[in-house]
Write a protein that holds these residues in place. Structure first.
Motif, PDB file in Angstrom:
ATOM      1  N   GLY B 106       0.822  -1.206   0.000  1.00 46.08           N
ATOM      2  CA  GLY B 106       0.000   0.000   0.000  1.00 46.08           C
ATOM      3  C   GLY B 106       0.852   1.250   0.000  1.00 46.08           C
ATOM      4  N   LEU B 107       1.924   1.225   0.792  1.00 43.13           N
ATOM      5  CA  LEU B 107       2.799   2.403   0.870  1.00 43.13           C
ATOM      6  C   LEU B 107       3.510   2.640  -0.461  1.00 43.13           C
ATOM      7  CD1 LEU B 107       4.389   2.122   4.423  1.00 43.13           C
ATOM      8  CD2 LEU B 107       2.619   3.688   3.628  1.00 43.13           C
ATOM      9  N   THR B 108       4.047   1.552  -1.060  1.00 46.43           N
ATOM     10  CA  THR B 108       4.729   1.767  -2.350  1.00 46.43           C
ATOM     11  C   THR B 108       3.736   2.273  -3.376  1.00 46.43           C
ATOM     12  OG1 THR B 108       4.882  -0.629  -2.216  1.00 46.43           O
ATOM     13  CG2 THR B 108       6.839   0.518  -2.949  1.00 46.43           C
ATOM     14  N   ALA B 109       2.552   1.668  -3.384  1.00 49.74           N
ATOM     15  CA  ALA B 109       1.576   2.072  -4.399  1.00 49.74           C
ATOM     16  C   ALA B 109       1.225   3.543  -4.234  1.00 49.74           C
ATOM     17  CB  ALA B 109       0.322   1.211  -4.289  1.00 49.74           C
ATOM     18  N   SER B 110       1.039   3.994  -2.984  1.00 45.65           N
ATOM     19  CA  SER B 110       0.617   5.388  -2.839  1.00 45.65           C
ATOM     20  C   SER B 110       1.780   6.334  -3.090  1.00 45.65           C
ATOM     21  CB  SER B 110      -0.027   5.641  -1.474  1.00 45.65           C
ATOM     22  OG  SER B 110       0.914   5.497  -0.461  1.00 45.65           O
ATOM     23  N   ALA B 167       1.394 -10.901  -0.851  1.00 45.49           N
ATOM     24  CA  ALA B 167       0.448  -9.895  -0.370  1.00 45.49           C
ATOM     25  C   ALA B 167       0.846  -8.515  -0.869  1.00 45.49           C
ATOM     26  CB  ALA B 167       0.390  -9.918   1.158  1.00 45.49           C
ATOM     27  N   ARG B 168       2.148  -8.257  -0.852  1.00 48.27           N
ATOM     28  CA  ARG B 168       2.618  -6.939  -1.274  1.00 48.27           C
ATOM     29  C   ARG B 168       2.325  -6.681  -2.748  1.00 48.27           C
ATOM     30  NH1 ARG B 168       8.759  -4.991  -2.212  1.00 48.27           N
ATOM     31  NH2 ARG B 168       8.174  -2.999  -3.102  1.00 48.27           N
ATOM     32  N   ARG B 169       2.658  -7.696  -3.565  1.00 46.42           N
ATOM     33  CA  ARG B 169       2.424  -7.550  -5.004  1.00 46.42           C
ATOM     34  C   ARG B 169       0.937  -7.374  -5.286  1.00 46.42           C
ATOM     35  NH1 ARG B 169       6.775  -6.369  -5.835  1.00 46.42           N
ATOM     36  NH2 ARG B 169       8.581  -7.633  -6.343  1.00 46.42           N
ATOM     37  N   LEU B 174      -3.559  -3.672  -7.027  1.00 47.46           N
ATOM     38  CA  LEU B 174      -4.946  -3.230  -6.846  1.00 47.46           C
ATOM     39  C   LEU B 174      -5.127  -1.809  -7.371  1.00 47.46           C
ATOM     40  CD1 LEU B 174      -5.960  -4.402  -3.261  1.00 47.46           C
ATOM     41  CD2 LEU B 174      -6.905  -5.158  -5.428  1.00 47.46           C
ATOM     42  N   PRO B 175      -6.295  -1.518  -7.944  1.00 49.42           N
ATOM     43  CA  PRO B 175      -6.590  -0.124  -8.293  1.00 49.42           C
ATOM     44  C   PRO B 175      -6.832   0.673  -7.013  1.00 49.42           C
ATOM     45  CG  PRO B 175      -8.505  -1.496  -8.653  1.00 49.42           C
ATOM     46  CD  PRO B 175      -7.381  -2.424  -8.301  1.00 49.42           C
ATOM     47  N   GLU B 176      -6.801   2.004  -7.149  1.00 49.76           N
ATOM     48  CA  GLU B 176      -6.832   2.839  -5.956  1.00 49.76           C
ATOM     49  C   GLU B 176      -8.056   2.546  -5.084  1.00 49.76           C
ATOM     50  OE1 GLU B 176      -6.069   6.909  -6.862  1.00 49.76           O
ATOM     51  OE2 GLU B 176      -6.168   7.497  -4.759  1.00 49.76           O
ATOM     52  N   ALA B 177      -9.202   2.289  -5.744  1.00 47.95           N
ATOM     53  CA  ALA B 177     -10.428   2.068  -4.969  1.00 47.95           C
ATOM     54  C   ALA B 177     -10.331   0.775  -4.160  1.00 47.95           C
ATOM     55  CB  ALA B 177     -11.624   2.022  -5.906  1.00 47.95           C
ATOM     56  N   GLY B 178      -9.730  -0.266  -4.774  1.00 45.48           N
ATOM     57  CA  GLY B 178      -9.655  -1.548  -4.092  1.00 45.48           C
ATOM     58  C   GLY B 178      -8.648  -1.556  -2.968  1.00 45.48           C
ATOM     59  N   ARG B 179      -7.764  -0.566  -2.980  1.00 46.03           N
ATOM     60  CA  ARG B 179      -6.716  -0.556  -1.969  1.00 46.03           C
ATOM     61  C   ARG B 179      -7.274  -0.348  -0.564  1.00 46.03           C
ATOM     62  NH1 ARG B 179      -2.702   3.474  -4.154  1.00 46.03           N
ATOM     63  NH2 ARG B 179      -2.886   2.534  -6.199  1.00 46.03           N
ATOM     64  N   ARG B 180      -8.427   0.323  -0.519  1.00 47.27           N
ATOM     65  CA  ARG B 180      -9.033   0.530   0.798  1.00 47.27           C
ATOM     66  C   ARG B 180      -9.353  -0.815   1.445  1.00 47.27           C
ATOM     67  NH1 ARG B 180     -12.880   4.591  -0.474  1.00 47.27           N
ATOM     68  NH2 ARG B 180     -11.026   5.870  -0.755  1.00 47.27           N
ATOM     69  N   ALA B 181      -9.869  -1.730   0.611  1.00 49.53           N
ATOM     70  CA  ALA B 181     -10.148  -3.077   1.103  1.00 49.53           C
ATOM     71  C   ALA B 181      -8.850  -3.741   1.539  1.00 49.53           C
ATOM     72  CB  ALA B 181     -10.834  -3.898   0.014  1.00 49.53           C
ATOM     73  N   GLY B 182      -7.765  -3.472   0.795  1.00 43.25           N
ATOM     74  CA  GLY B 182      -6.463  -4.037   1.147  1.00 43.25           C
ATOM     75  C   GLY B 182      -6.013  -3.565   2.516  1.00 43.25           C
TER      76      GLY B 182
END
Ligand SMILES: Nc1ncnc2c1ncn2[C@@H]1O[C@H](COP(=O)(O)OP(=O)(O)OP(=O)(O)O)[C@@H](O)[C@H]1O
Ligand SMILES: [Mg+2]
Lengths: 252, 472
Positions: B106-110, B167-169, B174-182
């Motif tokens: 999540g951190l890398t993605a954001s 889990a990280r990959r 995940l798209p931004e919206a799905g990341r909340r679920a993550g």
């Protein structure tokens, strides 16, 4: 004391009546009477330390006045927190040092207030923000951070940020004083266009060209007092007060 | 061939290209042997270093008697944790790896999104970079695995790490919206990982409810409606969900192992982690309280901060051990570990408060004024403008304090908790190790702390740089 009211058929939106402001025992504002009509552009001039910043900071209560009455769009400023926040929503302020939020992108700087204060959903707020960036002519900078922009661009973002709450009055505190000469014009152009749309504006500035061309009225302050008020033509060609003359001699 | 190739020693592109990296030889000549004194010094120091390295290597690989560590590895790691319940720790490690993987992804993605926002090229960590970042941990793992006798731990560690990477990959993809679920999934994994060991008794339901409530606040916050009833309906929904979680949790009973049975390095890690998580809000509140307009709040904060900072941690630990329980109106006194964690939390909170206060002072007054001027309310000015900037300014100091706390967890041994240092002492009570490997066990303990503390400190520097993407 000079009491000034706008032409009787103009509805005043900002009024100050007998306002005093003290810092400790130092009197920064002394018996200020001023009323600004809807759509009017007032330029405040005066030597350094004369209380210009203090005057406009009292209007959105960044400073608290000690005596007198200040009303904005009929709301009187008092210790009532809700009245204060309502007034702040009705007024926009642009600072000498821009004061953009460095940890937010340009877009987020502008959408912050609409989303948090007016509870606008994100996409709507972003649409609004892009429209405003268009107006200040830097839509391509939306995704950058303030630190990546030039001073002139930052100040234009700051103007867009203030406009995002759809204020009825805009206040400027020496918006071009921290800018390099070649950037001053781009900010003044934006301000002039804003005045052209009928926005009520109170500007503290040292740009005499702007005062001459755009101001409806010029207010001259010295030592916390309003010394003289008049049209730019009257002010620059035929001032009545000796203190005004001395000031003009020094700067022109 | 004609001379179309530019001379090798002059970079093409009219001085635009970066100067070429010097070769190792040139670098050494420039920096180590640039004059006679320096050359002599280099030779001398080089000889000294080589000798030290030789001694070190001899100790590590030849003369060192690692049998006490090797024999008691499980004891050092888990202490007196009931062996029948060991599976709980295994499951916990899997769950926590998954949670860590999700958070990391999540951190890398954001930060990738932030970088894209700012038009800054974002480079994903490559293998070499990864090795440079994580080698202390890899060495620690290798040492631990090298000392075990079966393949089981290797399989266990490898699969847990693989789970984390997957889990990280997944989170990154995940798209931004799905990341909340993550993020919610990470919370669930962390919570479950915690509960599988500690059980579901006591106040455990509280954590679950907090998680569900937080998720619901976010989700319902995105539902747009101007209707008047909305806040009330949100509140009702959240209260209902919390009630359901509470009821379900009340019926579940997973058993579990109480804190008082945790020991060894695991106790150090748990006590430090719990104190870090708890001390952060305490320190934040005290720092904000110290600047409050209300005199009572201000005095309370100042009193707390100055009282705690004036007393040594050891003294506080003894005091907590002796009479923290007496002040509480409960029948059964708090467990020893709970009291120790409470003391470490209060202690660290006071120091964090001072660090955060420094950060708050570093935020220019103009920021607050600009936020007021657009009509933000006081809590929002604090939460959206002041705190993000203040905390970012003090990340290194905060992490430094966390590292101190982690190392100070060894002080728990003096109030008779069996953390790793005390376990190590007890090893030398065993008959065969009375005098064997005394230095070796100490070196092992020191290395375990160093590997983690060093990694934490370097990651904080990275985080600081990352968060500064696009800033002045
Ligand atoms: N927070 C404060 N505390 C004490 N004195 C203040 C404070 N702010 C302003 N003053 C004083 O009040 C007077 C008016 O200040 P103000 O900033 O309004 O002047 P100004 O006309 O805006 O000047 P400049 O052109 O330099 O910006 C000055 O003498 C200043 O020293
Ligand atoms: Mg000023």
């Amino acid at each position: 004391m000079t009491t000034v009211t706008a032409d009787s058929d103009d509805r005043p939106i900002v009024t100050l009546e007998g306002v005093d402001k003290f810092f400790g025992s130092f009197c920064a504002l002394r018996d200020i009477h001023l009323s600004v009509a809807v759509g009017e552009v007032v330029v405040v001039l005066g030597p350094s330390g004369s209380g210009k910043s203090t005057l406009i900071r009292c209007i959105n209560r960044l400073e608290r006045h000690d005596r007198g009455r200040i009303t904005v769009d009929g709301i009187e400023l008092s210790n009532d927190v809700r009245a204060v926040r309502q007034v702040r929503r009705l007024t926009g302020m642009v600072f000498q040092q821009f004061n953009l939020f460095p940890h937010l992108t340009v877009l987020d700087n502008i959408t912050l207030a609409p989303r948090q204060v007016r509870r606008m959903p994100r996409h709507e707020a972003e649409e609004l923000a892009m429209g405003l960036l268009e107006r200040v002519k830097i839509p391509e900078q939306a995704r950058k951070y303030p630190g990546q922009l030039s001073g002139g661009q930052q100040q234009r973002v700051a103007i867009a940020r203030s406009l995002a709450t759809e204020p009825k009055v805009m206040m400027f505190d020496e918006p071009t004083s921290a800018l390099d000469p070649e950037m001053i014009k781009e900010v003044l152009d934006v301000m002039q266009e804003l005045a052209g749309t009928g926005m009520t504006m109170i500007c503290v500035t040292h740009e005499m060209g702007f005062a001459r061309e755009v101001a409806g009225r010029v207010v001259f302050m010295d030592e916390g007092e309003i010394v003289e008020v008049g049209t730019p033509h009257h002010f620059f060609t035929n001032p009545t007060e000796p203190r005004t003359r001395r000031f003009l001699e020094q700067i022109l | 061939m004609t001379a179309t190739v530019p001379p090798a020693d002059r970079p093409s592109g009219v001085g635009r290209a970066a100067p070429p990296r010097p070769t190792a030889r040139a670098w050494a000549r420039e920096n180590l042997f640039n004059n006679r004194h320096n050359s002599a010094l280099t030779v001398l120091l080089g000889a000294g270093l080589a000798m030290l390295a030789a001694y070190g290597a001899r100790f590590l690989f030849v003369t060192g008697q690692w049998a006490p560590v090797r024999t008691n590895l499980t004891l050092l790691m888990m202490g007196t944790f009931p062996r029948a319940e060991q599976w709980r720790v295994v499951v916990q490690v899997y769950l926590l790896c998954a949670a860590a993987g999700l958070v990391w992804g999540g951190l890398t993605a954001s930060s990738r999104d932030r970088a894209a926002d700012a038009d800054v090229p974002f480079s994903r960590a490559r293998l070499r970079d990864g090795v440079r970042r994580w080698w202390p941990l890899f060495v620690l793992l290798a040492v631990l695995l090298g000392m075990t006798r079966t393949w089981l731990p290797l399989a266990f560690v490898a699969s847990a790490l693989a789970g984390g990477v997957v889990a990280r990959r997944a989170m990154e993809a995940l798209p931004e919206a799905g990341r909340r679920a993550g993020w919610f999934g990470a919370g669930v994994c962390a919570l479950a990982g915690w509960q599988v060991v500690s059980g579901t008794g006591g106040i455990a339901w509280w954590w679950g409810s907090a998680l569900v409530a937080a998720a619901l606040v976010r989700i319902t916050g995105n539902v747009r409606s101007e209707a008047r009833w909305q806040p009330a309906a949100r509140l009702a929904l959240i209260a209902g969900a919390v009630a359901v979680v509470w009821a379900v949790y009340g019926r579940l009973d997973f058993g579990g192992v109480g804190w008082d049975d945790w020991s060894g390095f695991q106790l150090n890690l748990v006590a430090a982690a719990a104190s870090i998580v708890l001390a952060f809000p305490v320190g934040l509140a005290a720092a904000i309280g110290r600047r409050s307009q209300l005199p009572a709040v201000r005095w309370l904060s100042v009193g707390y901060i100055e009282l705690i900072r004036g007393v040594p941690l050891i003294t506080l630990l003894f005091m907590g051990d002796l009479f923290l329980g007496f002040f509480l109106p409960t029948e059964d006194p708090l467990s020893k570990v709970t009291r120790a964690i409470a003391v470490m939390t209060l202690f660290t909170g006071a120091y964090l408060a001072e660090i955060v206060r420094g950060g708050l002072q570093a935020v220019p007054r103009g920021q607050v004024e600009a936020a007021w001027a657009v009509g933000l309310s006081a809590p929002r000015v604090l939460g959206l403008i002041v705190l993000p900037q203040a905390l970012r300014a003090v990340i290194p100091a905060l992490v430094g304090q966390f590292i101190n706390l982690f190392k100070d967890s060894t002080l728990l041994s003096i109030i008779a908790l069996t953390e790793i240092l005390r376990i190590r002492e007890s090893i030398h009570g065993q008959r065969e190790f009375l005098v064997t490997g005394i230095a070796e066990t100490l070196v092992f303990v020191a290395f375990a702390f160093w590997a983690l503390a060093f990694t934490m400190s370097r990651e904080s520097q990275r985080l600081e740089r990352r968060l500064g993407v696009g800033e002045r």
